[in-house]
Design an enzyme around this catalytic site. Structure first.
Site, mmCIF file in Angstrom:
data_model
loop_
_atom_site.group_PDB
_atom_site.id
_atom_site.type_symbol
_atom_site.label_atom_id
_atom_site.label_comp_id
_atom_site.label_asym_id
_atom_site.label_seq_id
_atom_site.Cartn_x
_atom_site.Cartn_y
_atom_site.Cartn_z
ATOM 1 N N LYS A 22 -5.267 10.269 -9.762
ATOM 2 C CA LYS A 22 -4.053 10.002 -9.323
ATOM 3 C C LYS A 22 -3.661 8.614 -9.153
ATOM 4 C CE LYS A 22 -3.979 9.630 -4.619
ATOM 5 N NZ LYS A 22 -3.489 8.677 -3.721
ATOM 6 N N ASN A 23 -4.957 7.839 -8.846
ATOM 7 C CA ASN A 23 -4.893 6.170 -8.579
ATOM 8 C C ASN A 23 -4.833 5.431 -9.884
ATOM 9 O OD1 ASN A 23 -4.608 6.720 -5.920
ATOM 10 N ND2 ASN A 23 -6.634 6.348 -5.047
ATOM 11 N N CYS A 117 -0.226 3.161 7.460
ATOM 12 C CA CYS A 117 -0.392 4.517 7.192
ATOM 13 C C CYS A 117 -1.321 4.722 8.298
ATOM 14 C CB CYS A 117 -0.720 4.996 6.118
ATOM 15 S SG CYS A 117 -2.418 4.357 5.749
ATOM 16 N N ARG A 122 -2.537 -1.869 6.039
ATOM 17 C CA ARG A 122 -2.028 -1.933 4.641
ATOM 18 C C ARG A 122 -1.035 -2.791 4.392
ATOM 19 N NH1 ARG A 122 -3.235 3.521 3.042
ATOM 20 N NH2 ARG A 122 -3.652 2.565 0.878
ATOM 21 N N ASP A 306 -12.876 6.110 -0.278
ATOM 22 C CA ASP A 306 -12.242 7.367 -0.728
ATOM 23 C C ASP A 306 -13.195 8.539 -0.701
ATOM 24 O OD1 ASP A 306 -9.536 6.285 -3.030
ATOM 25 O OD2 ASP A 306 -9.948 5.995 -0.668
ATOM 26 N N ARG A 398 -1.152 15.762 -1.747
ATOM 27 C CA ARG A 398 -0.844 14.459 -2.114
ATOM 28 C C ARG A 398 -1.831 14.085 -3.368
ATOM 29 N NH1 ARG A 398 0.675 9.980 1.980
ATOM 30 N NH2 ARG A 398 0.732 8.822 -0.254
HETATM 31 C C1 EPZ Z 1 -5.952 1.828 -3.330
HETATM 32 O O1 EPZ Z 1 -5.301 1.472 -2.063
HETATM 33 C C2 EPZ Z 1 -6.179 3.225 -3.429
HETATM 34 N N1 EPZ Z 1 -4.429 3.892 -3.411
HETATM 35 C C3 EPZ Z 1 -6.868 4.083 -1.923
HETATM 36 O O2 EPZ Z 1 -6.627 5.201 -2.245
HETATM 37 C C4 EPZ Z 1 -7.970 3.337 -1.738
HETATM 38 O O3 EPZ Z 1 -8.480 3.889 -0.617
HETATM 39 C C5 EPZ Z 1 -8.044 1.704 -1.660
HETATM 40 O O4 EPZ Z 1 -7.362 1.318 -2.843
HETATM 41 C C6 EPZ Z 1 -9.249 1.288 -1.676
HETATM 42 O O5 EPZ Z 1 -10.168 1.476 -2.736
HETATM 43 C C7 EPZ Z 1 -4.057 3.599 -4.742
HETATM 44 O O6 EPZ Z 1 -4.654 3.107 -5.653
HETATM 45 C C8 EPZ Z 1 -2.755 4.224 -4.772
HETATM 46 P P1 EPZ Z 1 -6.555 -2.151 -1.191
HETATM 47 P P2 EPZ Z 1 -4.586 0.013 -1.873
HETATM 48 O O7 EPZ Z 1 -5.137 -3.115 -1.339
HETATM 49 O O8 EPZ Z 1 -4.549 -0.937 -3.077
HETATM 50 C C9 EPZ Z 1 -6.537 -4.994 2.500
HETATM 51 C C10 EPZ Z 1 -6.369 7.520 -1.852
HETATM 52 O O9 EPZ Z 1 -6.970 8.264 -0.824
HETATM 53 N N2 EPZ Z 1 -5.142 -5.897 1.749
HETATM 54 O O10 EPZ Z 1 -7.322 -2.215 -2.060
HETATM 55 O O11 EPZ Z 1 -3.674 0.103 -0.867
HETATM 56 C C11 EPZ Z 1 -6.275 -3.581 2.917
HETATM 57 O O12 EPZ Z 1 -5.537 -3.813 4.334
HETATM 58 C C12 EPZ Z 1 -6.013 6.003 -1.342
HETATM 59 O O13 EPZ Z 1 -6.235 7.612 -2.923
HETATM 60 C C13 EPZ Z 1 -4.623 -6.881 2.554
HETATM 61 O O14 EPZ Z 1 -5.231 -7.407 3.452
HETATM 62 O O15 EPZ Z 1 -5.956 -0.751 -1.156
HETATM 63 C C14 EPZ Z 1 -7.562 -3.206 2.990
HETATM 64 O O16 EPZ Z 1 -8.136 -3.608 4.041
HETATM 65 C C15 EPZ Z 1 -6.094 5.792 0.176
HETATM 66 N N3 EPZ Z 1 -3.741 -7.348 1.883
HETATM 67 C C16 EPZ Z 1 -8.111 -4.007 1.680
HETATM 68 O O17 EPZ Z 1 -7.507 -4.949 1.495
HETATM 69 C C17 EPZ Z 1 -2.890 -6.996 0.749
HETATM 70 O O18 EPZ Z 1 -1.918 -7.512 0.071
HETATM 71 C C18 EPZ Z 1 -8.200 -2.916 0.558
HETATM 72 O O19 EPZ Z 1 -7.093 -2.541 0.132
HETATM 73 C C19 EPZ Z 1 -3.564 -5.849 0.025
HETATM 74 C C20 EPZ Z 1 -4.812 -5.269 0.831
#
Ligand code: EPZ
Length: 418
Positions: A22-23, A117, A122, A306, A398
């Site tokens: 998916k990702n 969410c 996020r 995850d 999802r």
């Molecule tokens: C991706 O989400 C995945 N989704 C998530 O999978 C996964 O849990 C996550 O990466 C971590 O591995 C997809 O790839 C579609 P991040 P993402 O940006 O990119 C902070 C699932 O179950 N952050 O890596 O949204 C954020 O708050 C989903 O399939 C900022 O502060 O996660 C978090 O604490 C759930 N500012 C950390 O970074 C930003 O601009 C990691 O988030 C972006 C992120």
């Protein structure tokens, strides 16, 4: 709203194949916005988030088609709008992944700010920081990100926090920027590598994907390409935990063992006998009760957040006391409250869960709250005594392709009721 009815039914056994990731599929679908021509994809999973992404592209005027199972084509040459509306973005945060490509290719984009969410705030501040560094003008107005750029310029961008979609958005934007972009402290997930491979097939010049420093030399245009999406390591890892929690023996095929290193180490620590081949992983619990494991989540190649909920479910049945620390998201323990309803012994202290294993849990009505939490509830229910009903399974749809069919083939008694 669909429910799952699950009857604890002894050890799982047999073989199951992983679906496409998916990702990886979500950013790669959005990369179709970068090219003049057609993107041909295979091994695209049949998931609700993929359907949402197709809708999002189609409402922009992208010609999307699904010529067969797992197949997907997209041609964005005739898009009519660069707006990602709230109605779609609020159902899937990954919609933010159209921002970088639209800005790079069309010079403007209006993307509804993805709300938070269940698992956390996020924010997308790092996405916007990077695009501004590349010369984009960005305003937040009326709940929308409004961005403009005549042509993005290459820049050196440092991520304060490792962000998966942040890295992907900027990787896609940099592919068409003028000059060289360096992404520092970039995410290293296998899905980033898959996106980079697809962009390279389109003519992008990328070095270092999969490491913390990615160097992209912008090109003037990208062309159509064909690409097969990598297997889903989280879906696959979930099935391996299903084998362990039910004390069974399962072979996961059509997978990449190298993408699951940290998970396989933890399964071995839990007492599973793990063997691997070119494209398969076998977990054999030999009928034994798992041993408690400790873990803390980290960016790849650390233990994946995850998979945290699934291992909490495993620890609920294990011999001993396990501690689980979630360091990526601020609110990713909602499965704990539901596991308590099955009789689990879990104590939450800040971002750490202390799980005292029990020989048996008892089925009960529970509710899914987010994608991986619902997977954890399915796993706990498979090993529980009696019947568990799981409400709001749209969360699980999802990210898991026909999970009840796949687990049913392994011997689980799981039924979807409307
Ligand atoms: C991706 O989400 C995945 N989704 C998530 O999978 C996964 O849990 C996550 O990466 C971590 O591995 C997809 O790839 C579609 P991040 P993402 O940006 O990119 C902070 C699932 O179950 N952050 O890596 O949204 C954020 O708050 C989903 O399939 C900022 O502060 O996660 C978090 O604490 C759930 N500012 C950390 O970074 C930003 O601009 C990691 O988030 C972006 C992120």
């Amino acid at each position: 709203m669909d429910k799952f009815l699950i009857e604890g039914n002894g050890p799982l056994s047999g073989e199951v194949a992983a679906s496409g990731a998916k990702n990886a599929a979500l950013p790669i679908l959005c990369a179709s916005l970068l090219i003049d021509g057609e993107l041909n994809l295979s091994n695209v999973p049949d998931l609700h988030d993929v359907v949402t992404t197709k809708k999002l592209l189609a409402q922009m005027g992208v010609a999307v088609a699904s010529p067969g199972p797992g197949l997907f084509t997209a041609d964005a040459s005739g898009i009519t709008t660069c707006v990602a509306p709230y109605e779609l973005v609020k159902t899937m945060r990954a919609s933010i992944l159209v921002l970088g490509p639209l800005l790079a290719k069309r010079g403007h984009a209006e993307v509804s700010l993805p709300g938070g969410c269940a698992i956390g705030a996020r924010p997308v501040d790092l996405h916007l920081m990077g695009l501004k560094a590349m010369g984009a003008e960005i305003e937040l107005e009326g709940g929308f990100i409004k961005a403009r750029a005549t042509r993005l310029k290459g820049a050196r961008i440092y991520f304060d926090t490792v962000t998966v979609t942040g890295t992907e958005n900027l990787l896609m934007a940099a592919a068409l920027a003028d000059g060289e972009t360096v992404l520092e402290n970039a995410a290293r997930e296998p899905e980033i590598v898959d996106l980079a491979n697809c962009l390279t097939a389109m003519g992008a010049k990328i070095r270092g994907a999969g490491t913390g420093t990615i160097v992209i030399k912008g090109v003037a245009n990208l062309h159509g390409a064909s690409h097969a999406v990598i297997p889903d390591r989280i879906e696959g890892g979930t099935f391996l935990v299903a084998a362990a929690i039910s004390r069974g023996k399962v072979r996961l095929v059509k997978t990449d063992p190298n993408a699951l290193d940290a998970v396989l180490v933890k399964l071995q620590q839990a007492g599973a006998r793990v063997s691997t081949g070119e494209d398969w992983i076998e977990v054999d619990m030999q009928g034994r009760r798992p041993a408690s494991i400790n873990l803390h989540t980290m960016a790849h190649p650390g233990f994946p957040t995850d998979m945290q909920a699934q291992f909490m479910a495993l620890d609920c049945y294990a011999e001993g006391v396990g501690t689980i620390r979630e360091t990526i998201f601020e609110n990713r323990f909602m499965h704990a409250q539901e596991l308590l309803r099955l009789g689990a012994d879990i104590r939450i202290e800040g971002n750490t869960a202390i799980v005292t294993g029990r020989e048996k849990l008892t089925g009960a009505p529970v509710m899914a709250t987010d994608l991986r939490a619902s997977a954890a509830l399915v796993l706990a229910a498979i090993a529980a005594e009696g019947t568990t009903t799981i409400d709001r399974v749209y969360h699980i749809d999802r990210g898991y392709e026909h999970i009840e069919t796949k687990l049913g083939q392994l011997g689980a008694k799981i039924q979807r009721v409307k």
